[in-house]
Design an enzyme around this catalytic site. Structure first.
Site, mmCIF file in Angstrom:
data_model
loop_
_atom_site.group_PDB
_atom_site.id
_atom_site.type_symbol
_atom_site.label_atom_id
_atom_site.label_comp_id
_atom_site.label_asym_id
_atom_site.label_seq_id
_atom_site.Cartn_x
_atom_site.Cartn_y
_atom_site.Cartn_z
ATOM 1 N N ASP A 96 0.780 -1.234 0.000
ATOM 2 C CA ASP A 96 0.000 0.000 0.000
ATOM 3 C C ASP A 96 0.811 1.284 0.000
ATOM 4 O OD1 ASP A 96 1.112 0.023 2.506
ATOM 5 O OD2 ASP A 96 -0.721 -0.486 3.573
ATOM 6 N N GLU A 118 -0.706 -8.965 -1.323
ATOM 7 C CA GLU A 118 -1.317 -8.397 -0.110
ATOM 8 C C GLU A 118 -2.469 -7.456 -0.495
ATOM 9 O OE1 GLU A 118 0.986 -7.077 3.726
ATOM 10 O OE2 GLU A 118 0.070 -5.264 2.895
ATOM 11 N N GLU A 132 -2.155 5.270 2.668
ATOM 12 C CA GLU A 132 -2.133 3.846 2.301
ATOM 13 C C GLU A 132 -3.507 3.306 1.919
ATOM 14 O OE1 GLU A 132 -0.663 5.121 5.005
ATOM 15 O OE2 GLU A 132 1.475 4.767 4.663
ATOM 16 N N HIS A 212 5.502 5.091 12.939
ATOM 17 C CA HIS A 212 5.896 5.951 11.810
ATOM 18 C C HIS A 212 4.742 6.509 11.000
ATOM 19 C CE1 HIS A 212 4.803 3.084 8.668
ATOM 20 N NE2 HIS A 212 5.211 2.151 9.491
ATOM 21 N N ARG A 214 2.043 8.473 8.994
ATOM 22 C CA ARG A 214 1.907 9.894 8.623
ATOM 23 C C ARG A 214 0.732 10.567 9.335
ATOM 24 N NH1 ARG A 214 5.066 9.341 4.039
ATOM 25 N NH2 ARG A 214 5.624 11.274 2.986
ATOM 26 N N HIS A 244 12.416 4.903 13.535
ATOM 27 C CA HIS A 244 12.286 5.062 12.074
ATOM 28 C C HIS A 244 13.091 6.289 11.627
ATOM 29 C CE1 HIS A 244 10.227 5.656 8.206
ATOM 30 N NE2 HIS A 244 9.641 4.492 8.354
HETATM 31 C C1 UD1 Z 1 6.636 4.760 3.933
HETATM 32 C C2 UD1 Z 1 5.268 4.454 3.311
HETATM 33 C C3 UD1 Z 1 4.369 3.763 4.337
HETATM 34 C C4 UD1 Z 1 5.063 2.549 4.953
HETATM 35 C C5 UD1 Z 1 6.412 2.990 5.509
HETATM 36 C C6 UD1 Z 1 7.176 1.809 6.060
HETATM 37 C C7 UD1 Z 1 4.242 5.970 1.683
HETATM 38 C C8 UD1 Z 1 3.647 7.302 1.438
HETATM 39 N N1 UD1 Z 1 4.631 5.714 2.927
HETATM 40 O O1 UD1 Z 1 6.424 5.717 4.955
HETATM 41 O O2 UD1 Z 1 3.177 3.326 3.699
HETATM 42 O O3 UD1 Z 1 4.255 2.034 5.969
HETATM 43 O O4 UD1 Z 1 7.197 3.584 4.465
HETATM 44 O O5 UD1 Z 1 8.229 2.215 6.878
HETATM 45 O O6 UD1 Z 1 4.399 5.204 0.768
HETATM 46 N N2 UD1 Z 1 14.085 7.951 5.486
HETATM 47 C C9 UD1 Z 1 15.463 7.797 5.459
HETATM 48 N N3 UD1 Z 1 15.979 6.568 5.144
HETATM 49 C C10 UD1 Z 1 15.214 5.488 4.895
HETATM 50 C C11 UD1 Z 1 13.809 5.646 4.941
HETATM 51 C C12 UD1 Z 1 13.265 6.885 5.228
HETATM 52 O O7 UD1 Z 1 16.198 8.756 5.702
HETATM 53 O O8 UD1 Z 1 15.754 4.402 4.635
HETATM 54 C C13 UD1 Z 1 13.515 9.286 5.794
HETATM 55 C C14 UD1 Z 1 13.692 10.289 4.643
HETATM 56 O O9 UD1 Z 1 13.866 11.564 5.178
HETATM 57 C C15 UD1 Z 1 12.325 10.214 3.939
HETATM 58 C C16 UD1 Z 1 11.413 10.032 5.132
HETATM 59 O O10 UD1 Z 1 12.120 9.157 6.013
HETATM 60 O O11 UD1 Z 1 12.043 11.373 3.199
HETATM 61 C C17 UD1 Z 1 10.052 9.497 4.845
HETATM 62 O O12 UD1 Z 1 10.069 8.347 4.003
HETATM 63 P P1 UD1 Z 1 8.707 7.978 3.208
HETATM 64 O O13 UD1 Z 1 8.947 6.742 2.423
HETATM 65 O O14 UD1 Z 1 8.194 9.172 2.492
HETATM 66 O O15 UD1 Z 1 7.656 7.731 4.363
HETATM 67 P P2 UD1 Z 1 7.569 6.647 5.492
HETATM 68 O O16 UD1 Z 1 7.011 7.316 6.682
HETATM 69 O O17 UD1 Z 1 8.864 5.963 5.596
HETATM 70 N N1 UDP Z 2 11.392 -4.033 10.883
HETATM 71 C C1 UDP Z 2 12.783 -4.162 10.797
HETATM 72 N N2 UDP Z 2 13.567 -3.369 11.595
HETATM 73 C C2 UDP Z 2 13.043 -2.454 12.458
HETATM 74 C C3 UDP Z 2 11.622 -2.324 12.521
HETATM 75 C C4 UDP Z 2 10.840 -3.122 11.708
HETATM 76 O O1 UDP Z 2 13.289 -4.983 10.033
HETATM 77 O O2 UDP Z 2 13.804 -1.771 13.160
HETATM 78 C C5 UDP Z 2 10.554 -4.878 9.997
HETATM 79 C C6 UDP Z 2 9.401 -5.599 10.666
HETATM 80 O O3 UDP Z 2 9.803 -6.858 11.135
HETATM 81 C C7 UDP Z 2 8.370 -5.666 9.558
HETATM 82 C C8 UDP Z 2 8.631 -4.423 8.725
HETATM 83 O O4 UDP Z 2 9.933 -3.994 9.072
HETATM 84 O O5 UDP Z 2 8.585 -6.804 8.730
HETATM 85 C C9 UDP Z 2 7.618 -3.367 9.031
HETATM 86 O O6 UDP Z 2 8.017 -2.160 8.459
HETATM 87 P P1 UDP Z 2 7.363 -0.775 8.852
HETATM 88 O O7 UDP Z 2 6.846 -0.820 10.238
HETATM 89 O O8 UDP Z 2 8.382 0.259 8.510
HETATM 90 O O9 UDP Z 2 6.202 -0.616 7.787
HETATM 91 P P2 UDP Z 2 4.661 -1.062 7.746
HETATM 92 O O10 UDP Z 2 4.607 -2.530 7.910
HETATM 93 O O11 UDP Z 2 3.942 -0.305 8.812
HETATM 94 O O12 UDP Z 2 4.214 -0.618 6.398
#
Ligand code: UD1
Ligand code: UDP
Length: 377
Positions: A96, A118, A132, A212, A214, A244
């Site tokens: 999603d 999924e 999502e 994490h 939004r 995160h």
């Molecule tokens: C994203 C997904 C969310 C998912 C989540 C899992 C969207 C809009 N959001 O949210 O559905 O549940 O990932 O974790 O698709 N960042 C880093 N390094 C990383 C990852 C993130 O620095 O490896 C920071 C960056 O500043 C980035 C910010 O996190 O701009 C947000 O990342 P983003 O993918 O936009 O949103 P998530 O909250 O991670």
């Molecule tokens: N996870 C990980 N390291 C962490 C936290 C989570 O590997 O420090 C794994 C967790 O086991 C799960 C996935 O990341 O499989 C979940 O990711 P996240 O919570 O970022 O996204 P969501 O599932 O909410 O989209």
């Protein structure tokens, strides 16, 4: 059959990995191609490295504090070229995220068939989880094949007039990944994790936290942090929180919780370390989708810090409870688990509402036997 796997974030990578591995075992049948948007960078790379997956294309789109517009635009133009070069028979997307939806949209523009892994999860709230819920709905209406984890997900799609012959009940590959990871770490001790857990006192009960979403940025996130502080101040526990990398998360978390002696703010863990820690924890406080799915399999109670969830199977099974983001409610629910053994035992049941670890195998068979023959919907 040429199959292009497209994903961009940590959870998509975790759930795609076992399927990629499965398809790669059948090289005579599948030409497996992999493209990542890299909507996440470090957190994606951790998963790719554990599963030893090497993408053929990396769009490398992540920017600090990226907006939905930036992710959408960069991903759409990046995947366009890959689709035009590769012309796969199928594009596989998972879940999603914005990468998921944009991948499906791009494939639709190129008239390439889309398989959605999924599929069918619904909270029925347009803005929660945001974005999502809408990413899922839109992806479902583009996809040609829908791989659903549960009966409920299937019913959700049928209600949206998606034809039954295109829906396959396969379970969630997150449990396949969990089993692969557990195998590698179950025998390990805290010292085996190269310092990641050094500061943690494992003789206390460990509360594992992740967050994490939004829709919780701002006040709800601050409320969550205040609740964690109260729990840490009043109970003999170690709160372990791999934070995160999103700056909207890190700012309130470090401002409110840094320096509390029994709260351990650590960097995101690689997947096997995180599984080990889930197993070692007493219960889990989270808003994560994937963690809600993994924890019941491990017999760990989960308090879900959201007002609604699309993963209702865990709630029905009694292993998860929705506690929202109100600090009093979170503290009350955590105290109940810490102070009342009966309540804890009631929730700490190992059940597998989301899968049995054989989803990838099922999907491979579906692709070999039926999907290849389907025309676009
Ligand atoms: C994203 C997904 C969310 C998912 C989540 C899992 C969207 C809009 N959001 O949210 O559905 O549940 O990932 O974790 O698709 N960042 C880093 N390094 C990383 C990852 C993130 O620095 O490896 C920071 C960056 O500043 C980035 C910010 O996190 O701009 C947000 O990342 P983003 O993918 O936009 O949103 P998530 O909250 O991670
Ligand atoms: N996870 C990980 N390291 C962490 C936290 C989570 O590997 O420090 C794994 C967790 O086991 C799960 C996935 O990341 O499989 C979940 O990711 P996240 O919570 O970022 O996204 P969501 O599932 O909410 O989209």
């Amino acid at each position: 059959m040429k199959v292009l796997f497209f994903f961009g974030t940590r959870p998509e990578a975790v759930k795609m990995a076992p399927l990629i591995k499965e398809f790669q075992k059948y090289q005579g049948e599948f030409d497996v191609r992999i493209c990542v948007s890299a909507q996440h960078r470090e957190m994606l790379d951790q998963v790719l490295s554990f599963f030893d997956i090497k993408p053929h294309y990396d769009l490398n789109i992540m920017k600090s504090q990226q907006t939905l517009f930036e992710i959408t635009a960069a991903t759409l133009s990046g995947i366009r070229e890959v689709l035009q070069d590769e012309r796969p028979d199928w594009l596989l997307v998972q879940g999603d995220t914005t990468t998921t939806f944009v991948g499906a949209l791009a494939a639709f523009y190129e008239k390439i068939k889309v398989c959605h892994l999924e599929a069918g999860l619904r909270s029925f709230h347009k803005y929660s989880p945001f974005p999502e819920e809408m990413n899922r709905v839109l992806t479902s209406h583009i996809a040609d094949i829908h791989l659903v984890p549960t009966e409920r997900a299937k019913r959700n799609l049928l209600r949206e007039s998606i034809s039954e012959e295109r829906i396959h009940l396969v379970g969630n590959t997150v449990i396949d990944a969990l089993f692969l990871g557990t195998e590698k770490v179950e025998h390990l001790l805290p010292d085996d994790f190269s310092g990641a857990f050094d500061s943690i006192n494992f003789s206390d009960r460990v509360i594992l936290v992740t967050g994490h979403r939004r829709e919780s940025f701002g006040k709800p996130f601050m409320n969550i942090c205040h609740a964690l502080r109260t729990i840490a101040d009043t109970k003999e526990v170690s709160v372990v929180y791999p934070v995160h990398l999103n700056p909207h998360v890190r700012k309130p978390v470090f401002e409110i919780l840094a320096g509390v002696p029994n709260i351990h703010l650590i960097e995101p863990l690689d997947y096997p370390s995180f599984i080990w820690l889930m197993n070692r924890s007493y219960f889990i406080l989270t808003d994560s989708g994937g963690v809600q799915e993994e924890a019941p399999s491990l017999g760990k109670p989960v308090l879900v810090m959201r007002d609604v969830t699309e993963r209702t199977e865990g709630i029905d099974a009694g292993t998860a409870k929705l506690v929202g983001t109100d600090p009093e409610r979170i503290v009350e629910a955590a105290s109940l688990l810490l102070d009342h053994r009966e309540e804890y035992e009631r929730m700490a049941k190992a059940v597998n509402p989301y899968g049995d670890g054989k989803s990838s195998e099922r999907i491979r068979n579906i692709f070999l036997n039926t999907v290849g023959l389907k025309k676009p919907e």
